[in-house]
Scaffold this active site. Structure first.
Site, PDB file in Angstrom:
ATOM      1  N   GLU A 274     -21.869  69.087  29.737  1.00 14.85           N
ATOM      2  CA  GLU A 274     -21.708  70.462  29.229  1.00 14.85           C
ATOM      3  C   GLU A 274     -22.970  71.277  29.492  1.00 14.85           C
ATOM      4  O   GLU A 274     -22.898  72.454  29.834  1.00 14.85           O
ATOM      5  CB  GLU A 274     -21.396  70.459  27.726  1.00 14.85           C
ATOM      6  N   TRP A 277     -22.636  72.587  32.725  1.00 16.45           N
ATOM      7  CA  TRP A 277     -21.854  73.830  32.862  1.00 16.45           C
ATOM      8  C   TRP A 277     -22.778  75.048  32.725  1.00 16.45           C
ATOM      9  O   TRP A 277     -22.573  76.081  33.355  1.00 16.45           O
ATOM     10  CB  TRP A 277     -20.738  73.894  31.802  1.00 16.45           C
ATOM     11  N   TRP A 305      -3.471  95.386  35.637  1.00 17.80           N
ATOM     12  CA  TRP A 305      -3.720  95.494  34.193  1.00 17.80           C
ATOM     13  C   TRP A 305      -2.943  96.691  33.649  1.00 17.80           C
ATOM     14  O   TRP A 305      -3.029  97.785  34.216  1.00 17.80           O
ATOM     15  CB  TRP A 305      -5.212  95.717  33.902  1.00 17.80           C
ATOM     16  N   ASN A 341     -16.234  76.420  21.003  1.00 17.08           N
ATOM     17  CA  ASN A 341     -15.811  76.591  22.397  1.00 17.08           C
ATOM     18  C   ASN A 341     -14.301  76.550  22.580  1.00 17.08           C
ATOM     19  O   ASN A 341     -13.732  77.363  23.308  1.00 17.08           O
ATOM     20  CB  ASN A 341     -16.470  75.522  23.274  1.00 17.08           C
ATOM     21  N   TRP A 359     -10.582  91.242  31.004  1.00 15.84           N
ATOM     22  CA  TRP A 359     -11.549  90.273  30.479  1.00 15.84           C
ATOM     23  C   TRP A 359     -12.894  90.924  30.132  1.00 15.84           C
ATOM     24  O   TRP A 359     -13.610  90.465  29.240  1.00 15.84           O
ATOM     25  CB  TRP A 359     -11.750  89.101  31.456  1.00 15.84           C
ATOM     26  N   TRP A 382     -15.480  83.921  30.479  1.00 16.45           N
ATOM     27  CA  TRP A 382     -14.408  84.929  30.531  1.00 16.45           C
ATOM     28  C   TRP A 382     -13.655  84.873  31.843  1.00 16.45           C
ATOM     29  O   TRP A 382     -12.430  84.951  31.864  1.00 16.45           O
ATOM     30  CB  TRP A 382     -14.975  86.328  30.256  1.00 16.45           C
TER      31      TRP A 382
HETATM   32  P1  FAD Z   1     -22.198  72.019  23.002  1.00 18.17           P
HETATM   33  O1  FAD Z   1     -20.784  71.609  23.175  1.00 18.17           O
HETATM   34  O2  FAD Z   1     -23.025  71.227  22.080  1.00 18.17           O
HETATM   35  O3  FAD Z   1     -22.836  72.043  24.463  1.00 18.17           O
HETATM   36  C1  FAD Z   1     -24.245  71.925  24.679  1.00 18.17           C
HETATM   37  C2  FAD Z   1     -24.748  73.108  25.488  1.00 18.17           C
HETATM   38  O4  FAD Z   1     -24.132  73.133  26.773  1.00 18.17           O
HETATM   39  C3  FAD Z   1     -24.436  74.452  24.864  1.00 18.17           C
HETATM   40  O5  FAD Z   1     -25.371  74.794  23.872  1.00 18.17           O
HETATM   41  C4  FAD Z   1     -24.451  75.378  26.076  1.00 18.17           C
HETATM   42  O6  FAD Z   1     -25.767  75.783  26.392  1.00 18.17           O
HETATM   43  C5  FAD Z   1     -23.926  74.488  27.189  1.00 18.17           C
HETATM   44  N1  FAD Z   1     -22.490  74.700  27.384  1.00 18.17           N
HETATM   45  C6  FAD Z   1     -21.477  74.052  26.772  1.00 18.17           C
HETATM   46  N2  FAD Z   1     -20.289  74.500  27.249  1.00 18.17           N
HETATM   47  C7  FAD Z   1     -20.572  75.451  28.164  1.00 18.17           C
HETATM   48  C8  FAD Z   1     -19.777  76.273  29.014  1.00 18.17           C
HETATM   49  N3  FAD Z   1     -18.438  76.198  29.029  1.00 18.17           N
HETATM   50  N4  FAD Z   1     -20.406  77.155  29.827  1.00 18.17           N
HETATM   51  C9  FAD Z   1     -21.745  77.235  29.857  1.00 18.17           C
HETATM   52  N5  FAD Z   1     -22.550  76.471  29.085  1.00 18.17           N
HETATM   53  C10 FAD Z   1     -21.973  75.586  28.251  1.00 18.17           C
HETATM   54  N6  FAD Z   1     -21.961  79.947  25.984  1.00 18.17           N
HETATM   55  C11 FAD Z   1     -23.138  80.568  25.795  1.00 18.17           C
HETATM   56  O7  FAD Z   1     -24.174  79.895  25.648  1.00 18.17           O
HETATM   57  N7  FAD Z   1     -23.215  81.921  25.761  1.00 18.17           N
HETATM   58  C12 FAD Z   1     -22.108  82.723  25.924  1.00 18.17           C
HETATM   59  O8  FAD Z   1     -22.226  83.952  25.918  1.00 18.17           O
HETATM   60  C13 FAD Z   1     -20.847  82.084  26.093  1.00 18.17           C
HETATM   61  N8  FAD Z   1     -19.703  82.817  26.190  1.00 18.17           N
HETATM   62  C14 FAD Z   1     -18.502  82.166  26.351  1.00 18.17           C
HETATM   63  C15 FAD Z   1     -17.329  82.941  26.483  1.00 18.17           C
HETATM   64  C16 FAD Z   1     -16.095  82.312  26.653  1.00 18.17           C
HETATM   65  C17 FAD Z   1     -14.846  83.154  26.795  1.00 18.17           C
HETATM   66  C18 FAD Z   1     -16.027  80.905  26.693  1.00 18.17           C
HETATM   67  C19 FAD Z   1     -14.708  80.214  26.873  1.00 18.17           C
HETATM   68  C20 FAD Z   1     -17.167  80.138  26.578  1.00 18.17           C
HETATM   69  C21 FAD Z   1     -18.424  80.758  26.412  1.00 18.17           C
HETATM   70  N9  FAD Z   1     -19.615  80.002  26.284  1.00 18.17           N
HETATM   71  C22 FAD Z   1     -20.813  80.651  26.121  1.00 18.17           C
HETATM   72  C23 FAD Z   1     -19.616  78.533  26.474  1.00 18.17           C
HETATM   73  C24 FAD Z   1     -19.472  77.683  25.202  1.00 18.17           C
HETATM   74  O9  FAD Z   1     -18.412  78.138  24.417  1.00 18.17           O
HETATM   75  C25 FAD Z   1     -20.746  77.631  24.352  1.00 18.17           C
HETATM   76  O10 FAD Z   1     -21.860  77.323  25.157  1.00 18.17           O
HETATM   77  C26 FAD Z   1     -20.636  76.548  23.268  1.00 18.17           C
HETATM   78  O11 FAD Z   1     -19.523  76.795  22.444  1.00 18.17           O
HETATM   79  C27 FAD Z   1     -21.905  76.526  22.457  1.00 18.17           C
HETATM   80  O12 FAD Z   1     -21.804  75.630  21.394  1.00 18.17           O
HETATM   81  P2  FAD Z   1     -22.695  74.323  21.340  1.00 18.17           P
HETATM   82  O13 FAD Z   1     -24.115  74.683  21.538  1.00 18.17           O
HETATM   83  O14 FAD Z   1     -22.337  73.603  20.093  1.00 18.17           O
HETATM   84  O15 FAD Z   1     -22.170  73.560  22.619  1.00 18.17           O
END
Ligand code: FAD
Length: 480
Positions: A274, A277, A305, A341, A359, A382
């Site tokens: 993750e 990602w 749209w 997430n 979006w 998004w």
């Molecule tokens: P964990 O599951 O603990 O993951 C660890 C770290 O991995 C996160 O802190 C984050 O830095 C990174 N990560 C995890 N999933 C993703 C992902 N899909 N994409 C990129 N990095 C990821 N994340 C943001 O940090 N900022 C945003 O503005 C953001 N906007 C989002 C918008 C949408 C529509 C979606 C679907 C996802 C978005 N995310 C965003 C990704 C993700 O939802 C969050 O990073 C995550 O929920 C953060 O929670 P956590 O730290 O507990 O994640």
């Protein structure tokens, strides 16, 4: 005294801070500087929740520096002008900073670096916020990746540093005469105190980030592979705002993982993926700098749209769509500045597919309300959900909020936490209370349309409408 400036930006920590470490190695006195510029970059300006976080993060950085014998100098003004002013006052010979990667930040930093060099000021820049920088990792043909799996496989195969630098033990303070602006004068905190939920949910700063990482690695990490999808449990790290503001480095995270966990631990493998990602998100935005505004998949430029429905959008932002899992997510976001997430994906799918709202409107709302608002990750999230980004969800994947709720919040714990008006509705109906009769609902203390809204759209028809809109563009060549 040989003096250098360390310009803090998205690296609000003293631990594993390569610019700070390098400056300390070569200079006797460091001026730790933060500049709040009205045009910090030409990207999106910080949203309200991010500004709240930034205030507290700067406060914490100042504390970390004071523990070392130094302090943070804050300046309001244009970045270059402020740097020049501090260089002049302190007689500093060099500026050290950690690199940033969004399109506007890259443009600004490149221009400032060139300008400083022409004025005879040495500039030294480092990577502090990614495991690898976007230009270091390319496909064998030299181009950027557009699909996550090969990107990450090659990332792991080529390896990355997991040797963070320890924080310094002591620092000489900046000149006493150098005062700077007060943190409060940056006006980052809200004038109307709407931030109570944020204060209850978060403690910004690097000490808290490291505590949060340890808590996660000692607890939920081993079950992360499964638990991360269930919004009712605390199954994820909640490190995203700390990572965004650079209060912790991905290198430190990787190193701590190696210390705490056994190799082959599946939960931890999924977790680091993750973090991968996040690296992918930066890779994409760096190589495709137009994607914060425009779809990566160019077929979507012609997506039909419909006329923007402001009322539906307002219901979505307020958590009043009538679909409990969507509304719970939107209320969690409003209250805490964060959303799980899984629910981000469900809420984003609902906006872009069931409501057929562009979006970018969703991205804007998230940008203003998320404490972890991050141009790279938000754009990826998004565009992925809308189906127009790299490695996007296929167009026919339209999350059904009722089925998603039943699968990932079967006990209704998450929905009840954020929608107390549905507290008494039994599990069997908690994700679709609208299927109960008015009398049945009344027995559970709910009058639909009064206590909780009736659905603003129905799912089947809106799903078909979305599929028809997708069919209109999917015949074009896929740019992915
Ligand atoms: P964990 O599951 O603990 O993951 C660890 C770290 O991995 C996160 O802190 C984050 O830095 C990174 N990560 C995890 N999933 C993703 C992902 N899909 N994409 C990129 N990095 C990821 N994340 C943001 O940090 N900022 C945003 O503005 C953001 N906007 C989002 C918008 C949408 C529509 C979606 C679907 C996802 C978005 N995310 C965003 C990704 C993700 O939802 C969050 O990073 C995550 O929920 C953060 O929670 P956590 O730290 O507990 O994640």
């Amino acid at each position: 005294m040989k003096t250098a400036i360390v310009w803090f930006r998205r690296d609000l920590r003293v631990d594993d801070n390569p610019a700070l470490a390098a400056a300390l190695e070569n200079f006797e006195r460091i001026v730790p500087l933060y500049i709040q510029s009205p045009h910090a970059n030409d990207d999106w300006e910080e949203g309200s929740a991010s500004r709240w976080w930034l205030h507290h993060s700067l406060e914490e950085l100042d504390k970390s520096l004071r523990n070392l014998g130094s302090r943070l100098i804050i300046q309001r003004g244009e970045s270059l002008g402020s740097l020049m002013e501090i260089l002049k006052i302190t007689g500093a010979e060099a500026v050290f900073w950690n690199r940033r990667y969004t399109p506007g930040e890259v443009r600004l930093d490149t221009a400032i670096k060139a300008d400083l060099k022409t004025r005879g000021v040495a500039v030294h820049t480092y990577n502090s916020s990614l495991l690898k920088e976007p230009w270091e990792h390319l496909k064998p043909n030299g181009g950027p990746y557009r699909v996550f799996t090969p990107f990450w496989k090659a990332y792991l195969a080529s390896g990355f540093s997991v040797s963070p630098e320890d924080p310094p033990c002591r620092m000489a303070p900046p000149p006493e005469s150098l005062v700077g602006d007060r943190l409060g004068s940056l006006n980052l905190l809200p004038k109307i105190p709407w931030d109570q939920g944020l204060r209850e949910a978060w403690v910004p700063g690097e000490v808290s980030a490291q505590r949060q990482l340890r808590r996660f690695l000692e607890g939920p990490a081993s079950a992360y592979a499964e638990a991360r999808d269930y919004p009712g449990t605390r199954g994820t790290s909640r490190l995203s705002p700390h990572l965004h503001f650079g209060e912790i480095s991905p290198r430190r995270i990787a190193a701590e993982i190696m210390r705490y966990c056994r190799p082959g631990d599946h939960g931890v493998d999924v977790f680091i993926k993750e973090v991968g990602w996040r690296e992918f998100a930066y890779h994409l935005l760096y190589h495709f700098p137009h994607t914060d505004q425009n779809p990566l998949d160019e077929r979507f430029l012609g997506f039909p749209w419909p006329t923007y429905d402001g009322e539906a959008y307002a219901s979505w932002t307020r958590g009043l769509t009538g679909y409990p899992i969507v509304d719970a997510g939107m209320r969690e976001l409003w209250h805490t500045g964060w959303m799980h997430n899984r629910v981000r994906m469900i809420a984003a799918s609902f906006l872009t597919k069931n409501l057929l709202i562009h979006w970018s409107k969703g991205a804007e709302w998230f940008w203003d309300t998320l404490v972890d608002a991050d141009l790279a990750a938000n754009t990826l999230g998004w565009q992925w959900t809308a189906g127009c980004g790299a490695d996007a969800a296929p167009y026919f994947r339209i999350f059904n909020p009722v089925l998603q709720g039943e699968r990932f919040d079967a006990s209704g714990e998450y929905v009840r936490r954020w929608i107390p008006e549905l507290k008494q509705v039994p599990n069997a109906w908690i994700h679709h209370p609208f299927d109960l009769t008015a009398q049945e609902l009344e027995a559970y203390g709910v009058v639909l349309g009064h206590d909780y809204p009736a659905p603003i759209v129905e799912l089947k028809g809106t799903r078909e409408r979305a599929l028809a809109a997708f069919a209109a563009i999917k015949s074009g060549p896929d740019s992915n």
